[in-house]
Design an enzyme around this catalytic site. Structure first.
Site, PDB file in Angstrom:
ATOM      1  CE1 TYR A  67      57.095  38.649  39.682  1.00  0.00           C
ATOM      2  CE2 TYR A  67      55.892  40.420  38.264  1.00  0.00           C
ATOM      3  CZ  TYR A  67      56.435  39.445  39.203  1.00  0.00           C
ATOM      4  OH  TYR A  67      55.443  38.269  39.427  1.00  0.00           O
ATOM      5  CG  ASP A  70      51.125  52.402  40.365  1.00  0.00           C
ATOM      6  OD1 ASP A  70      51.531  51.504  41.547  1.00  0.00           O
ATOM      7  OD2 ASP A  70      50.586  51.768  40.076  1.00  0.00           O
ATOM      8  N   PRO A  71      52.113  51.123  36.870  1.00  0.00           N
ATOM      9  CG  PRO A  71      52.335  48.681  36.608  1.00  0.00           C
ATOM     10  CD  PRO A  71      52.533  49.901  37.057  1.00  0.00           C
ATOM     11  NE  ARG A  88      48.267  47.228  38.519  1.00  0.00           N
ATOM     12  CZ  ARG A  88      48.358  48.670  38.944  1.00  0.00           C
ATOM     13  NH1 ARG A  88      47.774  49.495  37.530  1.00  0.00           N
ATOM     14  NH2 ARG A  88      49.394  49.092  38.597  1.00  0.00           N
ATOM     15  NE  ARG A 124      50.992  40.414  45.242  1.00  0.00           N
ATOM     16  CZ  ARG A 124      50.318  39.508  45.162  1.00  0.00           C
ATOM     17  NH1 ARG A 124      50.751  38.761  43.964  1.00  0.00           N
ATOM     18  NH2 ARG A 124      51.365  38.007  45.738  1.00  0.00           N
ATOM     19  CD  GLU A 136      63.960  45.118  31.759  1.00  0.00           C
ATOM     20  OE1 GLU A 136      63.929  43.926  30.716  1.00  0.00           O
ATOM     21  OE2 GLU A 136      64.231  45.761  30.728  1.00  0.00           O
ATOM     22  CG  ASN A 156      47.200  42.645  39.212  1.00  0.00           C
ATOM     23  OD1 ASN A 156      46.986  43.441  38.022  1.00  0.00           O
ATOM     24  ND2 ASN A 156      47.397  43.404  40.064  1.00  0.00           N
ATOM     25  N   GLY A 190      44.081  56.615  42.813  1.00  0.00           N
ATOM     26  CA  GLY A 190      43.339  55.431  42.488  1.00  0.00           C
ATOM     27  C   GLY A 190      42.738  55.198  41.171  1.00  0.00           C
ATOM     28  NE  ARG A 213      54.939  48.412  39.645  1.00  0.00           N
ATOM     29  CZ  ARG A 213      53.919  47.874  39.633  1.00  0.00           C
ATOM     30  NH1 ARG A 213      54.016  46.549  39.267  1.00  0.00           N
ATOM     31  NH2 ARG A 213      53.624  48.192  40.652  1.00  0.00           N
TER      32      ARG A 213
HETATM   33  N1  UDP Z   1      48.052  49.779  45.703  1.00  0.00           N
HETATM   34  C1  UDP Z   1      47.121  50.786  46.347  1.00  0.00           C
HETATM   35  N2  UDP Z   1      47.506  50.596  47.877  1.00  0.00           N
HETATM   36  C2  UDP Z   1      47.543  50.272  48.539  1.00  0.00           C
HETATM   37  C3  UDP Z   1      48.589  48.628  47.771  1.00  0.00           C
HETATM   38  C4  UDP Z   1      48.640  49.001  46.304  1.00  0.00           C
HETATM   39  O1  UDP Z   1      46.802  51.978  45.803  1.00  0.00           O
HETATM   40  O2  UDP Z   1      48.038  49.937  49.970  1.00  0.00           O
HETATM   41  C5  UDP Z   1      47.920  50.428  44.350  1.00  0.00           C
HETATM   42  C6  UDP Z   1      48.408  50.384  43.364  1.00  0.00           C
HETATM   43  O3  UDP Z   1      49.574  51.783  43.586  1.00  0.00           O
HETATM   44  C7  UDP Z   1      48.918  49.673  42.217  1.00  0.00           C
HETATM   45  C8  UDP Z   1      47.438  48.916  42.701  1.00  0.00           C
HETATM   46  O4  UDP Z   1      46.932  48.906  43.612  1.00  0.00           O
HETATM   47  O5  UDP Z   1      47.951  50.999  41.552  1.00  0.00           O
HETATM   48  C9  UDP Z   1      47.561  47.666  42.384  1.00  0.00           C
HETATM   49  O6  UDP Z   1      48.650  47.010  43.074  1.00  0.00           O
HETATM   50  P1  UDP Z   1      49.705  45.381  43.700  1.00  0.00           P
HETATM   51  O7  UDP Z   1      50.622  45.829  44.835  1.00  0.00           O
HETATM   52  O8  UDP Z   1      48.482  45.335  43.449  1.00  0.00           O
HETATM   53  O9  UDP Z   1      50.400  44.817  42.252  1.00  0.00           O
HETATM   54  P2  UDP Z   1      51.095  45.552  40.548  1.00  0.00           P
HETATM   55  O10 UDP Z   1      49.628  45.668  40.092  1.00  0.00           O
HETATM   56  O11 UDP Z   1      51.127  47.114  40.882  1.00  0.00           O
HETATM   57  O12 UDP Z   1      51.308  44.951  40.225  1.00  0.00           O
END
Ligand code: UDP
Length: 313
Positions: free
Chosen positions: A146, A273-274, A212, A187, A148, A175, A208, A143
């Site tokens: 993006y 992944d945050p 977010r 996403r 940085e 988000n 899961g 990541r």
């Molecule tokens: N995510 C998921 N399944 C997917 C796409 C994303 O579980 O098919 C998770 C991803 O790992 C993250 C969260 O959903 O924890 C949000 O991901 P996204 O790509 O929407 O944006 P982010 O907030 O990570 O930039």
């Protein structure tokens, strides 16, 4: 009539911003190179004399004839799978593109608002995130390109404000979802909706439990409008503090779509992944009098109708 340049005009947020500023009575110049955007998002604007479209990559010198009052810089890949596929373009549009647009703002004496992101906080150690938190970003992780680039965007924007006196605004976007998100942008919500509509496995990454906070696009656009019209040059978080785990939001989508074939499946969690993300919007409330008004229930319903139209089953 105010003239506004919107970069990333054919994208999800850019196209909604074009609509909003046309409604406000502006002359809108939309710019995009269609790397991740689509003309389908703005084709309804082409017949309008208040709208012009330039196909251009803002990482290269940007020329716009005539006066400009405002610039909104929203061009960038914005989905983790996009910036993994296009790391150099992501860095260039956040860095070189922002530099070009700040130069244009200075030359035209225009006010510029640049799109930053909650990703500047990285995998945050402070929760919820306030604007004075400096973040926890891995510069060499997937990541980093993006995160940085957006951190550089903030730094160079502050430098143009402080050194050249350019009128600048910085929004940190959390988000956001709604109609016109790309079906296959990877996403969470576009993935979950298209999988649920097609009756495929819903790909929840990890267990899961990561969280977010999802903001409906109309609320975000209102926040952007208010920030542009304000006199505040420091970064402002705009997002919906209504935090939820990814598993729970997947379950909400499955229930809403109601396709019995759609079942949750678990996939590996992407690197860096945050684990949590929630905006502290005290500043937006105090400075802009802004807060979100669309509930997740309401927003997800409108978004589902959009995906039902565009997802090919
Ligand atoms: N995510 C998921 N399944 C997917 C796409 C994303 O579980 O098919 C998770 C991803 O790992 C993250 C969260 O959903 O924890 C949000 O991901 P996204 O790509 O929407 O944006 P982010 O907030 O990570 O930039």
């Amino acid at each position: 009539m105010k003239r506004i340049l919107i970069t990333g005009a054919a994208g999800f947020l850019g196209s909604h911003l074009c609509d909003r500023f046309i409604k406000e009575g502006c002359h809108v110049i939309g710019m995009d190179n269609l790397l991740t955007g689509s003309l389908d998002n703005i084709k309804h604007l082409f017949p309008l004399k208040e709208f012009e479209y330039y196909h251009h990559d803002v990482s290269k010198f940007v020329h716009v004839p005539g006066d400009l009052d405002y610039i909104l810089h929203f061009a960038s890949p914005a989905s983790p799978i996009d910036y993994l596929k296009m790391p150099i373009q992501t860095l260039k549009v956040g860095a070189l593109g922002t530099h070009n647009l700040l130069g244009l703002a200075k030359a035209k004496n225009a006010r510029i608002l640049v799109a930053s992101t909650s990703e500047v906080y990285g995998d945050p150690l402070i929760h919820p995130q306030k604007e004075d938190y400096w973040g926890n970003v891995n510069p060499v992780g997937p990541r980093g390109v993006y995160d940085e680039a957006k951190r550089f965007l903030e730094a160079i924007t502050m430098a143009y404000h402080n050194f050249h006196g350019v009128e600048t605004r910085i929004i940190r976007i959390f988000n956001t979802y709604g109609p016109r998100m790309r079906v296959n942008d990877g996403r969470a919500l576009p993935a979950f909706f298209s999988q649920a509509i097609r009756g495929e496995g819903i790909t929840v990454f990890g267990d899961g439990s990561q969280t977010r906070s999802f903001c409906y696009v109309a609320d975000l656009v209102e926040g952007i409008y208010r920030l542009l019209m304000s006199d505040h040059h420091l970064p402002v978080n705009i997002g919906n503090p209504d935090e939820i785990t990814i598993k729970e939001v997947a379950e909400e989508v499955v229930k809403l779509v109601g396709n019995p074939d759609a079942k949750i499946t678990y996939k590996p969690l992407p690197k860096d992944d945050p684990k949590v993300r929630q905006p502290d919007i005290t500043k937006a409330r105090e400075i802009l009098g802004w807060e979100p008004t669309v509930s997740r229930e309401e927003g997800l319903k409108i978004t589902m109708e959009y995906f039902k139209e565009v997802v090919k089953v």
